[in-house]
Scaffold this motif. Structure first.
Motif, mmCIF file in Angstrom:
data_model
loop_
_atom_site.group_PDB
_atom_site.id
_atom_site.type_symbol
_atom_site.label_atom_id
_atom_site.label_comp_id
_atom_site.label_asym_id
_atom_site.label_seq_id
_atom_site.Cartn_x
_atom_site.Cartn_y
_atom_site.Cartn_z
ATOM 1 N N SER A 397 -46.831 77.574 111.390
ATOM 2 C CA SER A 397 -46.250 76.433 112.103
ATOM 3 C C SER A 397 -45.879 76.783 113.540
ATOM 4 C CB SER A 397 -45.014 75.925 111.353
ATOM 5 O OG SER A 397 -45.328 75.552 110.038
ATOM 6 N N ARG A 418 -49.050 66.119 114.607
ATOM 7 C CA ARG A 418 -48.606 65.734 113.262
ATOM 8 C C ARG A 418 -48.904 66.835 112.242
ATOM 9 N NH1 ARG A 418 -51.184 62.219 110.782
ATOM 10 N NH2 ARG A 418 -52.814 61.415 112.155
ATOM 11 N N GLN A 421 -45.652 69.087 108.831
ATOM 12 C CA GLN A 421 -44.445 68.261 108.947
ATOM 13 C C GLN A 421 -43.429 68.635 107.858
ATOM 14 O OE1 GLN A 421 -47.010 64.466 109.591
ATOM 15 N NE2 GLN A 421 -45.074 64.058 110.640
ATOM 16 N N THR A 424 -40.049 66.617 108.070
ATOM 17 C CA THR A 424 -40.217 65.212 107.694
ATOM 18 C C THR A 424 -40.381 65.050 106.192
ATOM 19 O OG1 THR A 424 -41.179 64.621 109.825
ATOM 20 C CG2 THR A 424 -41.719 63.201 107.954
ATOM 21 N N LEU A 465 -43.042 70.907 118.115
ATOM 22 C CA LEU A 465 -42.579 69.857 117.210
ATOM 23 C C LEU A 465 -41.192 70.188 116.658
ATOM 24 C CD1 LEU A 465 -45.912 69.250 115.229
ATOM 25 C CD2 LEU A 465 -45.175 68.243 117.395
ATOM 26 N N GLU A 468 -39.625 69.171 113.336
ATOM 27 C CA GLU A 468 -40.101 69.736 112.070
ATOM 28 C C GLU A 468 -39.469 71.089 111.755
ATOM 29 O OE1 GLU A 468 -41.509 67.809 110.177
ATOM 30 O OE2 GLU A 468 -42.217 66.272 111.563
#
Length: 536
Positions: A397, A418, A421, A424, A465, A468
């Motif tokens: 990640s 995206r 995630q 999320t 991100l 995340e």
């Protein structure tokens, strides 16, 4: 009965308090293979062995929800190709190894960087320059791409006019000749079918190397996520010889071309493991590859790739056939463990599990979709709704060379933003477990936790991100109770009285250090079923 007490520690139990904090105490007592007490009760009890943790951090031992131990162990015995900076350097290393091993008919290597050639296409002629007279077979870090020389192509009867398999790609030059790059099962399995089986001594060395490595990282349970029939005997022999310092569950590989014929052998393997094993090796799982990987444009997407708009990737299964196969193994009591990288691959996995939940009687399933790299927004909530565990390899990640060189150009900006995630999907209520996919990347949980928490390449680098990112507590849980839940174990994943005495002792509390140093915290001790298996 032998008792061991670890005291003067921060014992992270994994249990969340109503405040949201995780309950910690200062001592833990083990008797034989179980935890019997915590805190003051543990300190007041007699113990045969008392360990002063010197303020260190003790928690339930880590698990690895997706790993390839035998592959990782064998890699050490082949030509070294990992961590090299160019195809020329890789070929030179292979040539030197081949000249040092003239008795070896097939020259093998595992783990080369598939971002080092334009579009990930490696040429046979680069290997021919070093090894022209013997077949060379190298597998990339993604384990979905293979680079071979001309002699290997010849032995596989790959030449001009070769038919493309439905479940792979033989990458061709403009003149129709195979380049030497093979993508996915259908393309490289005919080559691997020609390889001689490694001798048992080599396999035992591989398992021993993997087991020692896991113990040194605080790991006591692993999911071997790709097991073919011959490996069942390898694992049972390793257990019988006392090589293992972990519990290993075997995920038996389902072939999309012949899965119906495999159903009986899956049951036979499970029965054999139960009969011949002593509990360290189990066989509860069946592995499905829904698709390939985005780096090779074989991950299955809902919309086409940006850099090759003629393709949406390469599903390994027909979606309807996959539903039937998942339902069939589920009816036999196996857990479905589904590799899914692209958003269409993930949707296939979710559709198959949802179908199975409708047509089969209910039971306490622990099915898993693993990697979970790209999920369509419409599918995010389905993990919790269906009861599918989302397994992530947290070390991935980060926005590294895989992303910049191959993944992002193929996905485009919107889909690139995206990926993975974790935060999320967790906030939507799904169970999260972590794994490594070693030898693709490091097996060390602390290194994975560092990336899960920071999503950074290093100090001063941007956070990729940030929404995340997960907390240290959440990352620890994913590697402990999350993996234990995946394994269907109620006796592991938490430091509590009555649980199995699988514990890890690390030098510092990862919640209080600079997050970018979590991966370098030393592991000081690992206990498996109350027996110390590593001393750092």
């Amino acid at each position: 009965m032998a008792t061991t007490r670890i005291e003067n520690a921060t014992v992270w139990t994994g249990h969340r308090l109503p405040s949201g904090e995780v309950f910690t105490t200062d001592a833990v007592l083990m008797r034989d293979d179980r935890i019997t007490a915590l805190g003051r009760t543990a300190r007041q009890a007699d113990a045969d062995d008392v360990i002063d943790a010197d303020g260190g951090f003790v928690l339930a031992a880590f698990g690895d929800g997706h790993v390839h131990p035998i592959f990782g162990g064998l890699e050490q015995q082949f030509a070294p190709v990992r961590d090299m900076s160019s195809p020329t350097e890789i070929a030179a290393s292979v040539g030197a190894w081949a000249r040092a091993h003239p008795e070896t008919e097939w020259v093998r290597g595992e783990g080369f960087d598939h971002t080092l050639a334009p579009e990930g296409i490696f040429l046979a002629e680069w290997l021919d320059a070093e090894v022209p007279d013997r077949p060379v077979v190298l597998r990339a870090t993604d384990y979905h791409t293979v680079w071979v020389n001309s002699e290997a192509l010849r032995r596989a009867n790959y030449g001009v006019g070769v038919a493309q398999p439905h479940d792979g790609e033989i990458v061709l030059a403009d003149n129709g000749m195979p380049t030497g790059t093979l993508r996915e099962w259908g393309a490289w399995r005919p080559v691997y079918n020609l390889l001689p089986e490694p001798p048992q001594a080599m396999l035992m060395d591989a398992v021993s190397f993997a087991s020692r490595s896991f113990a040194s990282a605080g790991i006591t349970w692993v999911q071997d996520a790709w097991v073919e029939p011959s490996a069942v005997g390898t694992w049972l022999t390793a257990e019988q010889r006392g090589i293992l310092d972990q519990t290993v569950d075997l995920a038996l590989w389902a072939d999309p071309n012949s899965w119906r014929d495999q159903l009986a052998s899956f049951q036979e393997s499970r029965t054999r493991i139960a009969a011949e094993g002593g509990g360290q090796v189990t066989g509860h799982t069946v592995k499905f590859f829904a698709d390939g990987v985005i780096e090779s444009a074989t991950g299955a997407l809902i919309e086409p790739y940006c850099d090759c708009p003629h393709t949406k990737g390469l599903p390994n299964w027909d979606p309807e056939e996959m539903k039937l196969a998942v339902a069939a193994v589920d009816a036999l009591g196996f857990t479905a463990h589904i590799h899914a990288i692209g958003d269409f691959g993930v949707r296939m996995g979710l559709d198959a599990t949802e179908y199975t939940s409708r047509v089969n009687p209910p039971w306490d399933r622990r099915w898993v979709i693993v990697h979970t790299q790209l999920v369509d927004p419409a599918d995010l909530a389905r993990f919790a709704e269906i009861g599918v565990i989302a397994n992530f390899e947290p070390y991935w990640s980060k926005f590294d060379s895989w992303q910049t060189e191959l993944t992002a150009p193929r996905l485009g900006p919107e889909r690139t933003s995206r990926q993975y995630q974790t935060g999320t999907i967790a906030r939507l209520g799904a169970t999260i477990s972590f794994g490594s996919d070693w030898p693709v990347t490091t097996y060390a949980p602390l290194e994975g936790i560092q990336v899960a928490v920071t999503r950074q390449m290093g100090p001063g680098e941007p956070v990729w991100l940030p929404e995340e990112c997960v907390s240290v507590d959440a990352a620890l849980a994913a590697y402990t109770s999350g993996v234990a839940f995946q394994a269907g174990r109620s006796d592991a994943g938490y430091a509590r009285p009555g649980a199995i005495a699988d514990l890890t002792w690390i030098a510092q509390d990862p919640r209080t250090v600079d997050p970018l140093t979590i991966g370098s915290i030393p592991v000081i001790g690992t206990w498996y079923r109350g027996r110390r298996t590593f001393t750092g």
